[in-house]
Design a protein around this motif. Structure first.
Motif, mmCIF file in Angstrom:
data_model
loop_
_atom_site.group_PDB
_atom_site.id
_atom_site.type_symbol
_atom_site.label_atom_id
_atom_site.label_comp_id
_atom_site.label_asym_id
_atom_site.label_seq_id
_atom_site.Cartn_x
_atom_site.Cartn_y
_atom_site.Cartn_z
ATOM 1 N N GLN A 1 -13.785 14.117 -5.228
ATOM 2 C CA GLN A 1 -14.285 13.811 -3.907
ATOM 3 C C GLN A 1 -14.250 15.422 -3.490
ATOM 4 O O GLN A 1 -14.743 15.560 -2.382
ATOM 5 C CB GLN A 1 -13.562 13.222 -3.127
ATOM 6 C CG GLN A 1 -13.492 11.676 -3.229
ATOM 7 C CD GLN A 1 -12.791 11.014 -2.576
ATOM 8 O OE1 GLN A 1 -12.360 11.472 -1.349
ATOM 9 N NE2 GLN A 1 -12.206 9.763 -2.935
ATOM 10 N N ARG A 2 -14.139 16.478 -3.983
ATOM 11 C CA ARG A 2 -13.667 17.610 -3.232
ATOM 12 C C ARG A 2 -15.042 18.486 -2.995
ATOM 13 O O ARG A 2 -14.847 19.358 -2.100
ATOM 14 C CB ARG A 2 -13.094 18.695 -4.498
ATOM 15 C CG ARG A 2 -13.628 19.051 -5.744
ATOM 16 C CD ARG A 2 -12.838 19.306 -6.908
ATOM 17 N NE ARG A 2 -12.302 20.747 -6.479
ATOM 18 C CZ ARG A 2 -12.624 21.832 -7.301
ATOM 19 N NH1 ARG A 2 -13.861 22.006 -7.925
ATOM 20 N NH2 ARG A 2 -12.220 23.212 -6.545
ATOM 21 N N HIS A 3 -16.092 17.863 -3.459
ATOM 22 C CA HIS A 3 -17.344 18.563 -2.900
ATOM 23 C C HIS A 3 -18.154 17.484 -1.755
ATOM 24 O O HIS A 3 -19.088 18.211 -1.426
ATOM 25 C CB HIS A 3 -18.396 19.293 -4.097
ATOM 26 C CG HIS A 3 -17.641 20.165 -4.936
ATOM 27 N ND1 HIS A 3 -17.231 21.230 -4.443
ATOM 28 C CD2 HIS A 3 -17.188 19.862 -6.222
ATOM 29 C CE1 HIS A 3 -16.791 22.171 -5.504
ATOM 30 N NE2 HIS A 3 -16.795 21.508 -6.652
ATOM 31 N N LEU A 4 -17.493 16.698 -1.577
ATOM 32 C CA LEU A 4 -18.205 15.607 -0.544
ATOM 33 C C LEU A 4 -18.204 16.614 1.019
ATOM 34 O O LEU A 4 -17.010 17.020 1.148
ATOM 35 C CB LEU A 4 -17.825 14.324 -0.397
ATOM 36 C CG LEU A 4 -17.676 13.621 -1.763
ATOM 37 C CD1 LEU A 4 -16.794 12.485 -1.356
ATOM 38 C CD2 LEU A 4 -19.115 13.060 -2.083
ATOM 39 N N TYR A 5 -19.313 16.366 1.416
ATOM 40 C CA TYR A 5 -19.221 17.133 2.682
ATOM 41 C C TYR A 5 -18.299 16.586 3.924
ATOM 42 O O TYR A 5 -17.552 17.561 4.609
ATOM 43 C CB TYR A 5 -20.971 16.970 3.494
ATOM 44 C CG TYR A 5 -21.106 17.623 4.946
ATOM 45 C CD1 TYR A 5 -20.903 19.019 4.978
ATOM 46 C CD2 TYR A 5 -20.818 16.725 5.737
ATOM 47 C CE1 TYR A 5 -21.112 19.485 6.242
ATOM 48 C CE2 TYR A 5 -21.296 17.122 7.072
ATOM 49 C CZ TYR A 5 -21.171 18.650 7.530
ATOM 50 O OH TYR A 5 -21.124 19.127 8.369
ATOM 51 N N ASP B 1 -22.092 23.763 19.093
ATOM 52 C CA ASP B 1 -20.987 24.867 18.610
ATOM 53 C C ASP B 1 -19.792 24.332 17.665
ATOM 54 O O ASP B 1 -19.322 24.893 16.794
ATOM 55 C CB ASP B 1 -20.188 25.001 19.923
ATOM 56 C CG ASP B 1 -21.240 25.885 20.782
ATOM 57 O OD1 ASP B 1 -21.970 26.386 20.233
ATOM 58 O OD2 ASP B 1 -20.647 26.035 22.129
ATOM 59 N N ASP B 2 -19.632 22.831 17.512
ATOM 60 C CA ASP B 2 -18.626 22.400 16.755
ATOM 61 C C ASP B 2 -19.046 21.770 15.281
ATOM 62 O O ASP B 2 -18.541 21.119 14.619
ATOM 63 C CB ASP B 2 -17.903 21.283 17.423
ATOM 64 C CG ASP B 2 -18.866 20.006 17.598
ATOM 65 O OD1 ASP B 2 -20.164 20.286 17.525
ATOM 66 O OD2 ASP B 2 -18.347 19.020 18.072
ATOM 67 N N THR B 3 -20.244 22.293 15.015
ATOM 68 C CA THR B 3 -20.995 21.990 13.768
ATOM 69 C C THR B 3 -20.323 22.714 12.503
ATOM 70 O O THR B 3 -20.470 24.015 12.665
ATOM 71 C CB THR B 3 -22.604 22.198 13.672
ATOM 72 O OG1 THR B 3 -22.956 21.399 14.856
ATOM 73 C CG2 THR B 3 -23.086 21.636 12.364
ATOM 74 N N PHE B 4 -19.637 22.243 11.605
ATOM 75 C CA PHE B 4 -19.289 22.839 10.359
ATOM 76 C C PHE B 4 -20.454 23.098 9.318
ATOM 77 O O PHE B 4 -21.067 21.894 8.960
ATOM 78 C CB PHE B 4 -18.073 22.230 10.020
ATOM 79 C CG PHE B 4 -17.595 22.505 8.474
ATOM 80 C CD1 PHE B 4 -17.010 23.743 8.238
ATOM 81 C CD2 PHE B 4 -17.768 21.678 7.213
ATOM 82 C CE1 PHE B 4 -16.719 24.315 6.957
ATOM 83 C CE2 PHE B 4 -17.455 21.921 6.111
ATOM 84 C CZ PHE B 4 -16.881 23.340 5.924
ATOM 85 N N LEU B 5 -20.407 24.157 9.055
ATOM 86 C CA LEU B 5 -21.591 24.350 7.842
ATOM 87 C C LEU B 5 -20.723 24.538 6.446
ATOM 88 O O LEU B 5 -20.048 25.312 6.074
ATOM 89 C CB LEU B 5 -22.229 25.681 8.035
ATOM 90 C CG LEU B 5 -23.380 25.733 9.105
ATOM 91 C CD1 LEU B 5 -23.995 27.004 9.445
ATOM 92 C CD2 LEU B 5 -24.402 24.511 9.179
ATOM 93 N N ALA B 6 -21.563 23.932 5.283
ATOM 94 C CA ALA B 6 -20.894 23.973 3.862
ATOM 95 C C ALA B 6 -22.154 24.002 2.977
ATOM 96 O O ALA B 6 -23.487 23.496 3.461
ATOM 97 C CB ALA B 6 -20.097 22.890 3.799
ATOM 98 N N GLY C 1 -24.484 23.260 -0.443
ATOM 99 C CA GLY C 1 -24.433 22.587 -1.610
ATOM 100 C C GLY C 1 -24.056 20.982 -1.380
ATOM 101 O O GLY C 1 -23.977 20.521 -0.362
ATOM 102 N N GLY C 2 -23.650 20.252 -2.391
ATOM 103 C CA GLY C 2 -23.274 18.982 -2.498
ATOM 104 C C GLY C 2 -24.020 18.043 -1.455
ATOM 105 O O GLY C 2 -25.363 18.238 -1.851
ATOM 106 N N ASP C 3 -23.540 17.180 -0.716
ATOM 107 C CA ASP C 3 -24.296 16.428 0.265
ATOM 108 C C ASP C 3 -24.510 16.572 1.410
ATOM 109 O O ASP C 3 -24.453 15.778 2.321
ATOM 110 C CB ASP C 3 -23.723 14.837 -0.308
ATOM 111 C CG ASP C 3 -22.276 14.790 0.264
ATOM 112 O OD1 ASP C 3 -21.710 15.854 0.647
ATOM 113 O OD2 ASP C 3 -21.760 13.532 0.741
ATOM 114 N N ALA C 4 -24.311 17.759 1.607
ATOM 115 C CA ALA C 4 -24.614 18.389 3.159
ATOM 116 C C ALA C 4 -25.799 17.938 3.862
ATOM 117 O O ALA C 4 -26.956 17.946 3.076
ATOM 118 C CB ALA C 4 -24.542 19.899 3.303
ATOM 119 N N PRO C 5 -25.679 17.557 5.142
ATOM 120 C CA PRO C 5 -26.888 16.760 5.712
ATOM 121 C C PRO C 5 -27.913 17.593 5.918
ATOM 122 O O PRO C 5 -28.890 17.534 6.979
ATOM 123 C CB PRO C 5 -26.159 16.026 6.788
ATOM 124 C CG PRO C 5 -24.946 16.922 7.005
ATOM 125 C CD PRO C 5 -24.532 17.409 5.763
#
Length: 381
Positions: free
Chosen positions: A193-197, A291-296, A298-302
């Motif tokens: 699960q480590r790369h799940l958004y 402002d509170d959106t977290f960016l990551a 790859g993976g399953d990022a939306p």
């Protein structure tokens, strides 16, 4: 007569108290001297590792079987056929890197602190130290420090054995300092699960906390700090000289990973998606975010960030400016950390941990750079 009897009793009581105190002091002195002398006789041996609230006793030395034997010149001899099987590919990477970044200065007088936060890393420690031992850099200029967190394997014990071996039994390979810290954050996540958004924000915040704990505890008067992942498979022996030669505040190589293509042949593919450069498209996308959106990455990022990764640059490009970095192999001038630049555990320009560190460093006037065609390799997952 009664007064004399009372006086006699009082004197006897006072003398009894004085005698009791003197006997107690004598016993305390004997106990202290015995402990002090015993400590002096055994001071040359590692008895425990100081950690946060724990004393970890080392196992008997005959259990240390994973460490290498010393050669006649006092250096370790690593004899793993499994590790040697990557030599052909490693030589090709080395040849490529020498063409990309031949170092032009030899900063042997610069002290270096290697930092590695570890969790359940026992299976990779042999390779970790083999790579460290291959570095072409004065050993007495290198200090090394580890933070072990939430581990359920033998990572802590193996590090204790390694400290004993390097600092007490291998004079030629002794580090300037070898520190082990332990701090649990009581965070557990299945590896699958480590790369799940949905897990990334909490996971990366915990990693930032671990990094901040480590550098604030371990950094002394060193001039450079090198963050190294505990599960790298290969990097060139000259890499410290190569990266230092650019004289940048923060610099990273390109971390790749071996994967088989459709024909079944091994290929080097991009591993570290956290090292990137913003583009006009990514900046436009960021401006539309809350402002509170977290960016990551790859993976399953939306979302698609439209950022430029290190493998998106041309083959003839050398040093390039970056806006985000990963932590697989990150060289930092120590004054960046001393200036208060750590790893954000809060959202800074939509990032935390290493990417947040890069954003924070740039916001404070430091330079962040990458070498898209200088490769290191992560273990195959």
């Amino acid at each position: 007569m009664r007064m004399k009897s009372v006086t006699t009793v009082m004197i006897a009581l006072v003398l009894g108290c004085i005698l009791t105190v003197m006997l107690s002091m004598w016993h305390l002195d004997v106990t202290f001297n015995h402990s002090f002398l015993s400590g002096q006789e055994k001071s040359k041996e590692t008895k425990y590792v100081e950690t946060l609230g724990y004393n970890y006793l080392p196992q008997p030395k005959n259990t240390t079987t994973w460490l290498p034997k010393l050669t006649l010149n006092g250096k370790p001899s690593w004899n793993s056929s499994e590790l040697a099987s990557f030599s052909t590919e490693s030589r090709s990477i080395l040849k490529n890197n020498k063409a990309i970044a031949p170092h032009t200065l030899v900063p042997d007088n610069d002290s270096l602190l290697i930092l590695s936060p570890l969790k359940n890393n026992a299976d990779h420690l042999e390779r970790y130290f083999e790579l460290i031992d291959s570095l072409e850099y004065p050993r007495h200029k290198i200090s090394i420090a580890f933070l072990v967190s939430d581990s359920t394997d033998e990572t802590q014990q193996l590090l204790i054995e390694a400290k004993q071996w390097y600092q007490e039994h291998s004079p030629e390979m002794r580090f300037n300092r070898f520190d082990i810290f332990h701090q649990d954050f009581f965070y557990s996540l299945p590896r699958i699960q480590r790369h799940l958004y949905v897990k990334q924000r909490d996971r990366r915040i915990m990693m930032a906390r671990a990094r901040n704990y480590l550098w604030t505890r371990a950094l002394g008067n060193e001039q450079w700090v090198l963050w190294i992942d505990g599960d790298l498979e290969y990097y060139p022996p000259s890499i410290i000289h190569d990266l230092m030669a650019y004289d940048k505040d923060v610099i990273v190589p390109n971390c790749v990973i071996r994967k088989k293509d459709k024909r079944g042949k091994w290929r080097n593919n991009l591993y570290d998606l956290n090292s990137w450069q913003e583009t006009s498209e990514s900046r436009s996308m960021i401006e539309s975010l809350e402002d509170d959106t977290f960016l990551a990455e790859g993976g399953d990022a939306p979302y698609i960030t439209h950022r430029k990764y290190l493998n998106d640059f041309d083959e003839d490009e050398g040093l390039v400016p970056l806006d985000g970095v990963g932590g697989t192999f990150t060289l930092v001038k120590a004054h960046v950390h001393r200036s208060g630049i750590g790893f954000p555990t809060w959202l800074f320009q939509h990032q935390v941990e290493t990417e947040g560190f890069a954003k924070l460093a740039k916001a404070n006037g430091f330079g962040v750079f990458g070498l898209p065609n200088y490769n290191i390799r992560h273990v195959t997952e």
